[in-house]
Motif scaffolding. Structure first.
Motif, PDB file in Angstrom:
ATOM      1  N   ASP A  86     -28.366  95.522  29.649  1.00 34.07           N
ATOM      2  CA  ASP A  86     -29.734  96.004  29.875  1.00 34.07           C
ATOM      3  C   ASP A  86     -29.706  97.513  30.121  1.00 34.07           C
ATOM      4  O   ASP A  86     -28.701  98.057  30.589  1.00 34.07           O
ATOM      5  CB  ASP A  86     -30.346  95.301  31.096  1.00 34.07           C
ATOM      6  CG  ASP A  86     -30.814  93.891  30.752  1.00 34.07           C
ATOM      7  OD1 ASP A  86     -30.957  93.585  29.551  1.00 34.07           O
ATOM      8  OD2 ASP A  86     -31.016  93.097  31.688  1.00 34.07           O
ATOM      9  N   GLU A  87     -30.816  98.138  29.782  1.00 32.77           N
ATOM     10  CA  GLU A  87     -30.822  99.606  29.819  1.00 32.77           C
ATOM     11  C   GLU A  87     -31.701 100.176  30.939  1.00 32.77           C
ATOM     12  O   GLU A  87     -32.740  99.606  31.275  1.00 32.77           O
ATOM     13  CB  GLU A  87     -31.299 100.140  28.454  1.00 32.77           C
ATOM     14  CG  GLU A  87     -30.340  99.738  27.346  1.00 32.77           C
ATOM     15  CD  GLU A  87     -30.716 100.303  25.978  1.00 32.77           C
ATOM     16  OE1 GLU A  87     -31.721 101.040  25.873  1.00 32.77           O
ATOM     17  OE2 GLU A  87     -29.982  99.983  25.031  1.00 32.77           O
ATOM     18  N   ILE A 147     -33.304 104.029  31.916  1.00 33.73           N
ATOM     19  CA  ILE A 147     -33.482 105.413  31.452  1.00 33.73           C
ATOM     20  C   ILE A 147     -33.502 106.350  32.656  1.00 33.73           C
ATOM     21  O   ILE A 147     -34.219 106.103  33.632  1.00 33.73           O
ATOM     22  CB  ILE A 147     -34.802 105.546  30.649  1.00 33.73           C
ATOM     23  CG1 ILE A 147     -34.751 104.645  29.412  1.00 33.73           C
ATOM     24  CG2 ILE A 147     -35.047 107.010  30.267  1.00 33.73           C
ATOM     25  CD1 ILE A 147     -36.058 104.612  28.621  1.00 33.73           C
ATOM     26  N   VAL A 194     -37.588 103.714  25.144  1.00 32.21           N
ATOM     27  CA  VAL A 194     -37.806 102.362  25.682  1.00 32.21           C
ATOM     28  C   VAL A 194     -37.668 101.340  24.559  1.00 32.21           C
ATOM     29  O   VAL A 194     -38.199 101.520  23.468  1.00 32.21           O
ATOM     30  CB  VAL A 194     -39.218 102.247  26.316  1.00 32.21           C
ATOM     31  CG1 VAL A 194     -39.482 100.818  26.804  1.00 32.21           C
ATOM     32  CG2 VAL A 194     -39.374 103.240  27.469  1.00 32.21           C
ATOM     33  N   THR A 222     -34.828  97.686  27.816  1.00 26.22           N
ATOM     34  CA  THR A 222     -35.107  98.621  28.913  1.00 26.22           C
ATOM     35  C   THR A 222     -35.750  97.885  30.083  1.00 26.22           C
ATOM     36  O   THR A 222     -36.818  97.287  29.927  1.00 26.22           O
ATOM     37  CB  THR A 222     -36.057  99.748  28.456  1.00 26.22           C
ATOM     38  OG1 THR A 222     -35.556 100.312  27.252  1.00 26.22           O
ATOM     39  CG2 THR A 222     -36.187 100.825  29.520  1.00 26.22           C
ATOM     40  N   ILE A 274     -37.068 102.655  34.363  1.00 24.91           N
ATOM     41  CA  ILE A 274     -36.980 104.111  34.198  1.00 24.91           C
ATOM     42  C   ILE A 274     -36.940 104.693  35.609  1.00 24.91           C
ATOM     43  O   ILE A 274     -37.782 104.342  36.444  1.00 24.91           O
ATOM     44  CB  ILE A 274     -38.213 104.666  33.444  1.00 24.91           C
ATOM     45  CG1 ILE A 274     -38.302 104.060  32.042  1.00 24.91           C
ATOM     46  CG2 ILE A 274     -38.170 106.194  33.372  1.00 24.91           C
ATOM     47  CD1 ILE A 274     -39.616 104.350  31.323  1.00 24.91           C
ATOM     48  N   CYS A 302     -42.105  98.647  31.289  1.00 27.42           N
ATOM     49  CA  CYS A 302     -40.984  98.262  32.158  1.00 27.42           C
ATOM     50  C   CYS A 302     -41.301  98.797  33.555  1.00 27.42           C
ATOM     51  O   CYS A 302     -42.331  99.441  33.752  1.00 27.42           O
ATOM     52  CB  CYS A 302     -39.665  98.851  31.640  1.00 27.42           C
ATOM     53  SG  CYS A 302     -39.636 100.645  31.626  1.00 27.42           S
TER      54      CYS A 302
END
Ligand SMILES: Cc1ncc(COP(=O)(O)O)c(C=O)c1O
Length: 371
Positions: free
Chosen positions: A111-112, A114, A154, A158, A161, A188
């Motif tokens: 999973d990301e 930012i 995104v 994502t 952030i 998100c």
């Protein structure tokens, strides 16, 4: 019969993501350095806790009792302080701990998250430890958010952030419209790190009235002088609360002594506001004085620290020359951050700031003379 011990590579057991995390190396105290040591490297308060917090800690004698697992008293105090419902507040052993629980809550492998560098270095490490992938959308030239870049980054992986406002280590605040646009348009969670909000007099809590995907992350380490007690907290959207409690360690992640000190601090806000005003005034005076040193450019800041450009390509020799004189500040040698020529200094007492100023001038002359 003796069994010969099996030899195997223990380090091979460590997850690759963890092995890759650079260890945090605080400024080394050089052998033979002067006994005088001035710590201006961690954005701590030089004035320590408020008188009420000191008195509460001096009188504290409940070390044999577990803390209240629900953090009820502290959450009530924080609720009154920030003007948000206690049921949406959860505390941790410092904001780092709250961030950790947020990662546990959100991140599956790959999973990301930012972030926008240069920013608080702990984010990268925490994301990696929890199996996530850091996606860096760097700040623009003026250290502002690249909103289009962030929104374009995104994707379906994502989860979060992170916006650090005011930002560490640059010290500046972001355009409020940019922050709001990210919150409004990103599908998100947006976590706003407000570790230095008290110095800037800003808060993003009002965004929570309008948007369901934002949380505010705060600490008593900086403005309340409680870095050593480890007290951080977050204000989260209601639907996330049961899950946040689920990932918060059952025996409470914040010590009883820490919560007692924090509650007493929040009863001493007149004093703490005085400290904030003093640090802000001393910061502005230090920035003015730094401008007098040829080639030194203090960058705009709304925090209890200053990032400054130096008239050298690499600030490391200056950083080391200061450490040799017992003055500890931060440098950022990683080239990708784009601030290798900078030092960050926390605001100390007026006397400490004066010593730093003179030592910086001297260190610059020595380093440039030696070049
Ligand atoms: C931006 C930012 N967030 C979070 C933290 C961590 O604060 P705490 O001491 O509450 O863990 C810091 C500490 O330096 C910070 O600069």
């Amino acid at each position: 019969m003796s069994v010969s011990p099996r030899v195997f590579d223990l380090e091979a057991l460590v997850r690759p993501a963890v092995r890759e995390i650079p260890s945090y190396v605080p400024a080394k105290i050089p052998a033979g350095s002067p006994s005088r040591q001035i710590k201006l490297d961690m954005n701590e308060s030089p004035y320590g806790p408020s008188p009420k917090a000191r008195a509460a800690l001096a009188a504290f004698d409940h070390t044999h009792r577990y803390p209240d697992f629900t953090q009820a008293g502290l959450r009530e105090s924080l609720s009154a302080y920030v003007g948000a419902p206690a049921e949406q507040i959860i505390c941790g052993a410092g904001l780092d701990d709250v961030l950790t629980n947020l990662m546990v809550l959100l991140l599956d492998h790959g999973d990301e998250v930012i972030i926008s560098e240069p920013t608080f270095g702990v984010y990268r490490a925490l994301i990696a430890v929890h199996g996530g992938t850091t996606v860096d959308v760097p700040l623009t030239d003026g250290f502002q958010l690249d909103v289009d870049g962030i929104l374009a980054a995104v994707n379906s992986r994502t989860k979060l952030i992170i916006v650090c406002n005011p930002n560490n280590p640059t010290g500046n605040t972001f355009d409020p419209a940019a922050v709001e646009r990210i919150v409004a348009e990103a599908p998100c969670l947006v976590g706003i790190d407000e570790a230095y909000a008290e110095f800037a007099g800003i808060s993003h809590l009002p965004l929570m009235d309008q948007y369901s995907n934002v949380c505010c992350l705060r600490t008593l380490s900086k403005f309340a002088g409680l870095a050593g007690m480890r007290v951080g907290y977050g204000v989260f959207p209601k639907p996330l609360m049961p899950y946040l409690w689920a990932v918060t360690p059952a025996f409470c992640n914040i010590s009883l002594a820490s919560s007692v000190a924090a509650i007493a601090s929040l009863e001493d806000l007149d004093y703490l506001n005085g400290i904030i005003a003093r640090l802000n005034a001393d910061r502005d005076a230090l920035a003015d004085n730094l401008r007098e040193i040829p080639g030194v450019e203090p960058l705009p800041t709304a925090t209890n620290f200053i990032l400054m450009r130096l008239p050298v390509a690499d600030a490391t020799p200056v950083f080391k020359a200061l450490a040799e004189r017992g003055i500890f500040v931060r440098n950022f040698p990683k080239p990708s951050l784009g601030i290798a020529d900078c030092l960050r200094v926390s605001i100390g007492t007026a006397e400490e700031n004066e010593i730093f100023l003179n030592e910086l001038d001297d260190a610059l002359q020595r380093v440039r003379g030696a070049a």
